[in-house]
Design a protein around this motif. Structure first.
Motif, PDB file in Angstrom:
ATOM      1  N   GLY A  30       4.470 -56.541  -5.064  1.00 33.49           N
ATOM      2  CA  GLY A  30       3.950 -55.353  -4.403  1.00 33.49           C
ATOM      3  C   GLY A  30       3.526 -54.251  -5.351  1.00 33.49           C
ATOM      4  O   GLY A  30       3.213 -54.490  -6.519  1.00 33.49           O
ATOM      5  N   THR A  31       3.544 -53.037  -4.835  1.00 38.01           N
ATOM      6  CA  THR A  31       3.053 -51.876  -5.587  1.00 38.01           C
ATOM      7  C   THR A  31       4.217 -51.018  -6.091  1.00 38.01           C
ATOM      8  O   THR A  31       5.330 -51.099  -5.587  1.00 38.01           O
ATOM      9  N   ALA A  32       3.909 -50.192  -7.087  1.00 39.20           N
ATOM     10  CA  ALA A  32       4.836 -49.138  -7.504  1.00 39.20           C
ATOM     11  C   ALA A  32       4.484 -47.887  -6.724  1.00 39.20           C
ATOM     12  O   ALA A  32       3.305 -47.548  -6.581  1.00 39.20           O
ATOM     13  N   GLN A  33       5.503 -47.190  -6.219  1.00 35.33           N
ATOM     14  CA  GLN A  33       5.227 -45.928  -5.535  1.00 35.33           C
ATOM     15  C   GLN A  33       4.437 -45.013  -6.472  1.00 35.33           C
ATOM     16  O   GLN A  33       3.453 -44.388  -6.071  1.00 35.33           O
ATOM     17  N   TRP A  34       4.873 -44.977  -7.735  1.00 35.64           N
ATOM     18  CA  TRP A  34       4.121 -44.277  -8.778  1.00 35.64           C
ATOM     19  C   TRP A  34       4.202 -45.084 -10.061  1.00 35.64           C
ATOM     20  O   TRP A  34       5.264 -45.604 -10.404  1.00 35.64           O
ATOM     21  N   LEU A  35       3.089 -45.194 -10.772  1.00 38.60           N
ATOM     22  CA  LEU A  35       3.049 -45.819 -12.093  1.00 38.60           C
ATOM     23  C   LEU A  35       2.673 -44.740 -13.101  1.00 38.60           C
ATOM     24  O   LEU A  35       1.624 -44.101 -12.975  1.00 38.60           O
ATOM     25  N   PHE A  36       3.538 -44.526 -14.092  1.00 37.67           N
ATOM     26  CA  PHE A  36       3.313 -43.492 -15.105  1.00 37.67           C
ATOM     27  C   PHE A  36       3.142 -44.136 -16.461  1.00 37.67           C
ATOM     28  O   PHE A  36       4.002 -44.886 -16.918  1.00 37.67           O
ATOM     29  N   GLU A  37       2.002 -43.834 -17.100  1.00 40.51           N
ATOM     30  CA  GLU A  37       1.718 -44.292 -18.457  1.00 40.51           C
ATOM     31  C   GLU A  37       1.622 -43.064 -19.351  1.00 40.51           C
ATOM     32  O   GLU A  37       0.576 -42.425 -19.418  1.00 40.51           O
ATOM     33  N   PRO A  38       2.745 -42.680 -20.003  1.00 40.26           N
ATOM     34  CA  PRO A  38       2.791 -41.413 -20.738  1.00 40.26           C
ATOM     35  C   PRO A  38       1.872 -41.394 -21.961  1.00 40.26           C
ATOM     36  O   PRO A  38       1.660 -42.432 -22.604  1.00 40.26           O
ATOM     37  N   ALA A  39       1.358 -40.210 -22.261  1.00 44.72           N
ATOM     38  CA  ALA A  39       0.476 -40.050 -23.416  1.00 44.72           C
ATOM     39  C   ALA A  39       1.246 -40.182 -24.715  1.00 44.72           C
ATOM     40  O   ALA A  39       0.717 -40.680 -25.718  1.00 44.72           O
ATOM     41  N   ASP A  40       2.501 -39.735 -24.728  1.00 48.09           N
ATOM     42  CA  ASP A  40       3.338 -39.793 -25.925  1.00 48.09           C
ATOM     43  C   ASP A  40       4.777 -39.490 -25.521  1.00 48.09           C
ATOM     44  O   ASP A  40       5.082 -39.327 -24.331  1.00 48.09           O
ATOM     45  N   LEU A  41       5.644 -39.381 -26.512  1.00 49.51           N
ATOM     46  CA  LEU A  41       7.065 -39.158 -26.241  1.00 49.51           C
ATOM     47  C   LEU A  41       7.308 -37.833 -25.527  1.00 49.51           C
ATOM     48  O   LEU A  41       8.101 -37.765 -24.580  1.00 49.51           O
ATOM     49  N   ASP A  42       6.641 -36.766 -25.960  1.00 48.73           N
ATOM     50  CA  ASP A  42       6.841 -35.461 -25.322  1.00 48.73           C
ATOM     51  C   ASP A  42       6.414 -35.492 -23.855  1.00 48.73           C
ATOM     52  O   ASP A  42       7.047 -34.861 -22.999  1.00 48.73           O
ATOM     53  N   ASP A  43       5.337 -36.206 -23.569  1.00 49.78           N
ATOM     54  CA  ASP A  43       4.845 -36.334 -22.198  1.00 49.78           C
ATOM     55  C   ASP A  43       5.879 -37.048 -21.330  1.00 49.78           C
ATOM     56  O   ASP A  43       6.176 -36.628 -20.203  1.00 49.78           O
ATOM     57  N   LEU A  44       6.465 -38.097 -21.875  1.00 51.14           N
ATOM     58  CA  LEU A  44       7.489 -38.851 -21.156  1.00 51.14           C
ATOM     59  C   LEU A  44       8.716 -37.983 -20.889  1.00 51.14           C
ATOM     60  O   LEU A  44       9.231 -37.927 -19.759  1.00 51.14           O
ATOM     61  N   ARG A  45       9.190 -37.295 -21.915  1.00 51.28           N
ATOM     62  CA  ARG A  45      10.401 -36.488 -21.772  1.00 51.28           C
ATOM     63  C   ARG A  45      10.182 -35.323 -20.804  1.00 51.28           C
ATOM     64  O   ARG A  45      11.044 -35.020 -19.978  1.00 51.28           O
ATOM     65  N   GLY A  46       9.031 -34.676 -20.900  1.00 58.70           N
ATOM     66  CA  GLY A  46       8.744 -33.558 -20.001  1.00 58.70           C
ATOM     67  C   GLY A  46       8.678 -33.997 -18.550  1.00 58.70           C
ATOM     68  O   GLY A  46       9.178 -33.309 -17.645  1.00 58.70           O
ATOM     69  N   PHE A  47       8.087 -35.161 -18.331  1.00 59.03           N
ATOM     70  CA  PHE A  47       7.990 -35.706 -16.976  1.00 59.03           C
ATOM     71  C   PHE A  47       9.372 -35.984 -16.408  1.00 59.03           C
ATOM     72  O   PHE A  47       9.693 -35.603 -15.276  1.00 59.03           O
ATOM     73  N   LEU A  48      10.223 -36.646 -17.188  1.00 54.98           N
ATOM     74  CA  LEU A  48      11.565 -36.976 -16.710  1.00 54.98           C
ATOM     75  C   LEU A  48      12.408 -35.720 -16.509  1.00 54.98           C
ATOM     76  O   LEU A  48      13.209 -35.645 -15.569  1.00 54.98           O
ATOM     77  N   ASP A  70       7.812 -58.337  -3.020  1.00 52.50           N
ATOM     78  CA  ASP A  70       6.592 -58.015  -2.278  1.00 52.50           C
ATOM     79  C   ASP A  70       6.630 -56.641  -1.621  1.00 52.50           C
ATOM     80  O   ASP A  70       5.578 -56.065  -1.327  1.00 52.50           O
ATOM     81  N   GLY A  71       7.849 -56.092  -1.391  1.00 48.57           N
ATOM     82  CA  GLY A  71       7.955 -54.764  -0.783  1.00 48.57           C
ATOM     83  C   GLY A  71       7.682 -53.627  -1.745  1.00 48.57           C
ATOM     84  O   GLY A  71       7.643 -52.462  -1.342  1.00 48.57           O
ATOM     85  N   GLY A  72       7.483 -53.953  -3.018  1.00 53.25           N
ATOM     86  CA  GLY A  72       7.167 -52.927  -4.005  1.00 53.25           C
ATOM     87  C   GLY A  72       8.387 -52.221  -4.569  1.00 53.25           C
ATOM     88  O   GLY A  72       9.527 -52.502  -4.196  1.00 53.25           O
TER      89      GLY A  72
END
Length: 298
Positions: A30-48, A70-72
């Motif tokens: 199935g699908t991910a409710q949200w798929l996040f592909e961070p630009a870099d480490l700071d982007d990942l940490r700020g998002f979390l 299949d339910g995602g």
């Protein structure tokens, strides 16, 4: 699916209801409710840091050893891209590896630098983050044998460095915290000749090609080898070679591999695995444990 009212701003790519089938080797799910592909480490940490703590987070590498149901997948799936895929040789025959780097890139970089001891990573389809989480191994070696330490972003956004001893490694398992994402790792190699390293990588690649259904849509080794047994032999003895369920099949070539013969659903693939487990239990008394990670909702 849980409701996510607002998500933090990002510099990377954030996709709602993202199909995951194309990102996993089985090409199903199935699908991910949200798929996040961070630009870099700071982007990942700020998002979390800014993400509602109730929203679950899961890392996805190359999707080689995974069934996405299949339910995602609820919450956020994080996929590390090019910014996390660099490998550099350091002094003392140490390899500095991004969490998104493939085993092929790690082993070929090591070869070019005259570093041996990580050739086995050539044969594991996945990324450094997945290897570290699952204590990936093949051909007599495991990640715990070569890992120095790793940098991990916790669900809270805290960046910590964990030594091998901190990970509680056992066979194909670690105690890495839930929702933690491995962003880099250091592997300890030893001096070697590039030609000899390449020869060993070629030997491993040829062995895999001869024994495993690499041209099929598969998920790699399905079950862990129980103590004193080989999973494929138990499956074979239980009469499961070639067994099918819908579009899913136990590989004729290697019975510890399940394959998607065309348009199998993840439900069929997982159900076939459970049927194999049942038959093996009935025939040998051994309970097989899944090695493939199964995520999401049925």
């Amino acid at each position: 699916m849980m409701v996510v009212s607002a998500l933090p701003g990002v510099r990377g790519k954030l996709t709602a209801n993202a199909p995951l089938a194309a990102l996993v080797w089985f090409k199903a799910g199935g699908t991910a409710q949200w798929l996040f592909e961070p630009a870099d480490l700071d982007d990942l940490r700020g998002f979390l840091r800014d993400l509602d703590p109730a929203v679950p987070v899961m890392a996805l590498g190359l999707g080689s050893n995974m069934i996405v149901r299949d339910g995602g997948v609820e919450g956020v799936v994080v996929r590390l891209g090019k910014a996390f895929a660099k490998v550099t040789a350091r002094e003392g025959h140490v390899l500095e590896c991004g969490g998104g780097a493939s085993g092929i890139l790690v082993s070929s970089t090591a070869r070019d630098a005259g570093i041996s001891g990580v050739e086995f990573l050539r044969s594991i389809p996945g990324t450094v983050g997945g290897f570290v989480r699952m204590n990936g191994g093949a051909y007599g070696s495991e990640v715990k044998d070569v890992l120095v330490d790793c940098d991990v972003v916790l669900r809270s956004d805290e960046l910590v460095t964990l030594a091998t001893a901190d990970l509680g490694y056992t066979y194909r398992h670690s105690e890495l915290p839930e929702g933690a994402i491995v962003v880099s790792a250091r592997f300890q190699g030893r001096p070697g000749e590039p030609a000899a390293i390449q020869a060993e990588m070629d030997r491993i690649a040829a062995s895999r090609e001869a024994s495993q259904p690499l041209r099929s849509k598969t998920g790699g080794s399905t079950f862990k080898n129980p103590d004193g047994h080989k999973a494929w032999e138990l499956v074979d003895r239980a009469g499961c070679r070639g067994l099918t369920m819908g579009g899913a099949q136990v590989s004729e070539k290697h019975t510890n591999f399940l394959i998607n013969t065309g348009d199998a659903t993840s439900t069929e693939i997982e159900a076939l695995g459970e049927e194999v487990r049942r038959r093996v239990k009935d025939s040998s008394g051994v309970t097989l444990e899944w090695e493939i990670q199964r995520v999401g909702r049925p």
